[in-house]
Design an enzyme around this catalytic site. Structure first.
Site, short mmCIF file in Angstrom:
data_model
loop_
_atom_site.label_atom_id
_atom_site.label_comp_id
_atom_site.label_asym_id
_atom_site.label_seq_id
_atom_site.Cartn_x
_atom_site.Cartn_y
_atom_site.Cartn_z
N CYS A 1 -13.80 -23.87 2.96
CA CYS A 1 -14.37 -24.33 1.73
C CYS A 1 -13.47 -25.96 1.53
O CYS A 1 -12.62 -26.34 1.51
CB CYS A 1 -14.85 -23.62 0.94
SG CYS A 1 -15.61 -24.54 -0.93
N CYS B 1 -12.79 -26.90 -6.77
CA CYS B 1 -14.17 -25.70 -7.56
C CYS B 1 -13.75 -24.93 -8.16
O CYS B 1 -12.63 -23.87 -7.75
CB CYS B 1 -15.09 -25.43 -6.22
SG CYS B 1 -16.47 -24.27 -6.82
N CYS C 1 -14.06 -20.22 -6.93
CA CYS C 1 -13.39 -18.90 -5.71
C CYS C 1 -11.69 -19.36 -6.07
O CYS C 1 -11.58 -20.57 -6.82
CB CYS C 1 -13.44 -19.47 -3.76
SG CYS C 1 -15.41 -18.62 -3.47
N CYS D 1 -22.85 -24.34 -0.50
CA CYS D 1 -21.56 -23.28 -1.10
C CYS D 1 -21.24 -21.99 -0.22
O CYS D 1 -22.74 -21.67 0.68
CB CYS D 1 -21.83 -22.83 -2.32
SG CYS D 1 -21.18 -21.94 -2.86
N GLN E 1 -27.74 -7.47 -8.91
CA GLN E 1 -26.40 -7.60 -9.09
C GLN E 1 -26.89 -8.74 -7.49
O GLN E 1 -27.16 -8.48 -6.82
CB GLN E 1 -25.69 -6.33 -7.27
CG GLN E 1 -25.28 -5.19 -8.68
CD GLN E 1 -24.22 -4.83 -10.09
OE1 GLN E 1 -23.41 -5.91 -9.13
NE2 GLN E 1 -23.63 -3.68 -10.15
N TYR F 1 -27.21 1.39 -19.64
CA TYR F 1 -26.71 0.35 -19.38
C TYR F 1 -27.30 0.15 -17.49
O TYR F 1 -26.68 -0.73 -16.54
CB TYR F 1 -25.07 -0.18 -18.89
CG TYR F 1 -24.22 0.00 -20.13
CD1 TYR F 1 -24.11 -1.17 -20.92
CD2 TYR F 1 -23.91 1.46 -20.46
CE1 TYR F 1 -23.17 -0.98 -22.35
CE2 TYR F 1 -22.54 1.27 -21.72
CZ TYR F 1 -22.88 0.39 -22.38
OH TYR F 1 -21.72 0.60 -23.20
N GLU G 1 -31.38 0.32 -21.68
CA GLU G 1 -30.15 -0.88 -21.17
C GLU G 1 -31.03 -1.78 -22.55
O GLU G 1 -32.27 -1.96 -23.06
CB GLU G 1 -31.13 -1.24 -19.80
CG GLU G 1 -31.76 -2.93 -19.88
CD GLU G 1 -30.35 -3.47 -19.66
OE1 GLU G 1 -29.26 -3.21 -19.19
OE2 GLU G 1 -30.16 -4.95 -20.14
N ASP H 1 -22.30 1.63 -16.88
CA ASP H 1 -21.87 0.30 -15.57
C ASP H 1 -22.30 -0.68 -16.96
O ASP H 1 -23.26 -1.56 -16.85
CB ASP H 1 -23.23 0.45 -14.46
CG ASP H 1 -22.93 -0.85 -13.88
OD1 ASP H 1 -21.51 -1.61 -14.04
OD2 ASP H 1 -23.79 -1.51 -12.92
N CYS I 1 -16.89 -3.68 -13.88
CA CYS I 1 -16.37 -4.80 -13.42
C CYS I 1 -15.69 -5.72 -13.81
O CYS I 1 -15.32 -6.99 -13.81
CB CYS I 1 -18.00 -6.40 -13.39
SG CYS I 1 -18.32 -5.75 -15.47
N1 SAH Z 1 -26.56 -0.99 -13.81
C1 SAH Z 1 -27.25 -2.44 -13.58
C2 SAH Z 1 -26.91 -3.09 -14.09
C3 SAH Z 1 -25.68 -3.32 -14.46
S1 SAH Z 1 -24.94 -4.49 -15.43
C4 SAH Z 1 -27.15 -2.45 -12.24
O1 SAH Z 1 -26.70 -2.54 -11.10
O2 SAH Z 1 -28.00 -3.47 -11.72
C5 SAH Z 1 -24.92 -4.81 -17.28
C6 SAH Z 1 -26.37 -3.90 -18.37
O3 SAH Z 1 -26.27 -3.47 -19.49
C7 SAH Z 1 -26.86 -5.10 -17.89
O4 SAH Z 1 -28.60 -5.22 -17.43
C8 SAH Z 1 -27.30 -5.82 -19.72
O5 SAH Z 1 -28.19 -5.91 -20.16
C9 SAH Z 1 -27.16 -4.21 -20.51
N2 SAH Z 1 -26.16 -3.98 -21.78
C10 SAH Z 1 -25.41 -5.00 -22.12
N3 SAH Z 1 -24.37 -4.64 -23.08
C11 SAH Z 1 -25.70 -3.58 -23.71
C12 SAH Z 1 -25.85 -2.43 -24.95
N4 SAH Z 1 -24.91 -2.69 -25.95
N5 SAH Z 1 -26.73 -1.01 -24.38
C13 SAH Z 1 -27.38 -1.99 -23.54
N6 SAH Z 1 -27.18 -2.13 -22.02
C14 SAH Z 1 -26.52 -3.27 -22.21
#
Ligand code: SAH
Length: 469
Positions: free
Chosen positions: A63, A69, A72, A173, A297, A326, A347, A395, A422
């Protein structure tokens, strides 16, 4: 100075006269010349001046603006070495923060004692990082700040300079899909033509703050979101006309209002200016509707690898009750629903739950239910209502799971917990809590969702003590 390690932010760790110095751009195994910039009691920061002995893993970053930047951090490191570094990052976090034992790792603190007492035999298996065959042009979403050029006062958009809020104008990018780069170029061009005033972070003046673009990589559908410091989108008809003319495959133009003086990208008000409220994409044969404010994602190729690993860890036979906490737009939920008895997704973003319900219907999946709310409130209530879970998938965002949720998982006693993370630090912290509550972490697989950056995604399998894998 000798570089002996790489921090979790991607800086080289140097040792000089027993003092630790962090050197951006230096790699482990290198000998470098660096200028000390700032020192604290125990450590300091130095600027790389010359590399006296190069690491065999060093690459010329492809890049053109990599040095400036902030997007990365690892382009100067060979991709195979990046994958190994990410695995090691997970191992370090699990050991240091989670106080967990890792299979095949040397016991004892090597840094403290200089000797390893023995190689660990039991403990958690941390697999090699699942990488990409072609780790470029992977992102399906870009969100860039708009600003004023310090050079000629014109409108620019791109990335913040490393460690600052100065915007670097950027047209190409290498980790973005070409469609996203093109959409941003087109938006800039139109904004200049229509003489839309760029927002100025310091004075709070100007209109256009951010541009977000997203492309469904399988479907080719495109969305443009304009975020302005004004309740109306100035010159809306012209925006629509120009964007449609320049961007085949455009399905949705969305306007979001953010009039607050903050560096948060989105404001609360979102409306569709033209076209559909959502774009569609496909993952492993399942179709997803994605609206502007929903999490989705960013690397679809690796998302499929991640979800398949999560599905493997869930070990479903077709009858299980599964909770997906989540759940976003229900991606993991629907992946699992194909092999489960029933799936319950929760969610916090209501728009995402609307998408999730729509997505279940769209794919003819009838055994998934969704509810909007905080996982740490909704799941304890489900438990009181008598809902049981054989498998719980979580998640969470970077800050990890709420303690209330972890406590509820321990009370619900699912056979398996699949933890998608993550952030290795909060993963390690939460695994410790689950281990103390009677679960055993069996395996962790890092998945490289964000090549060339220091971000590390991983998925962990835990089983209730006394259960076979
Ligand atoms: N499993 C999904 C999203 C993961 S990202 C996927 O793979 O696409 C994490 C998610 O948690 C986001 O959508 C965010 O809005 C949500 N989030 C954040 N805090 C939260 C909470 N306290 N309870 C439920 N969801 C929540």
């Amino acid at each position: 100075m000798d570089i002996i390690g790489l921090t979790h932010d991607g800086e080289g760790v140097g040792r000089a006269d027993g003092f630790t110095l962090f050197v951006q751009g230096a790699l482990p195994g290198e000998k470098v010349k660096a200028q000390v910039m700032k020192t604290k009691k125990q450590y300091g920061y130095a600027r790389l001046e010359a590399i006296l002995e190069e690491s065999p893993d060093r690459l010329q970053p492809p890049c053109a603006i990599y040095d400036k930047c902030g997007g990365c951090q690892l382009q100067h490191l060979d991709y195979a070495a990046q994958l190994e570094w990410k695995r090691q990052h997970v191992v370090d976090s699990l050991r240091r923060i989670g106080k967990l034992h890792i299979q095949g790792e040397e016991q004892g603190d090597l840094l403290a004692t200089g000797t390893a007492s023995s190689i660990e035999e039991g403990g958690i298996k941390v697999m090699p990082t699942i990488g990409m065959d072609e780790p470029w042009r992977y992102r399906n979403k870009a969100a860039v700040p708009v600003g004023v050029s310090g050079f000629d006062g014109g409108l620019i958009a791109g990335f913040y300079e490393r460690g600052s809020h100065r915007i670097i104008d950027m047209d190409d990018c290498l980790i973005q899909h070409r469609e996203n780069d093109e959409m941003i170029r087109v938006v800039k061009q139109i904004a200049r033509e229509l003489r839309v005033k760029p927002y100025n972070e310091e004075t709070g003046e100007g209109i256009l703050r951010h541009v977000m673009v997203r492309v469904g990589v399988v479907t080719g559908e495109k969305m443009v979101v304009l975020i302005t410091n004004s309740s109306r989108l100035p010159r809306q008809p012209e925006w629509i006309e120009h964007l449609r003319a320049a961007l085949p495959g455009l399905k949705s133009i969305v306007h979001n209002v953010n009039e607050r003086n903050t560096n948060v990208i989105f404001g609360d008000e979102t409306r569709v200016v033209w076209g559909s409220e959502v774009i569609y994409d496909e993952l492993d044969g399942i179709r997803f509707a994605i609206s502007a404010r929903s999490f989705y994602q960013v690397n679809p190729t690796q998302t499929v690898s991640l979800y398949r690993k999560a599905l493997e860890y869930a070990a479903l036979t077709g009858t299980e009750n599964v909770i997906d906490a989540y759940c976003g737009i229900g991606t993991i939920s629907l992946f699992l629903a194909r092999s489960a008895g029933r799936v319950y997704g929760v969610e916090i973003v209501p728009e995402a739950i609307e998408d999730a319900k729509r997505n279940a219907e769209l794919n003819g999946i009838g055994n998934a239910e969704f509810e909007a709310g905080p996982a740490e409130v909704v799941i304890p209530r489900w438990r009181k209502e008598g809902i049981q879970a054989d498998v719980i998938v979580v998640d969470p965002p970077r800050k990890g799971c709420d303690p209330e949720l972890l406590d509820t998982i321990l009370k619900m006693q699912p056979e398996r917990v699949v933890y998608v993370s993550c952030n290795p630090s909060t993963l390690a912290r939460d695994l410790r809590i689950l281990e103390d509550g009677g679960y055993r972490t069996v395996e962790v697989t890092p998945v490289d969702m964000f090549p060339h950056t220091v971000h590390v995604e991983s998925v962990a399998l835990l089983v209730r003590d006394g259960t076979d894998r």
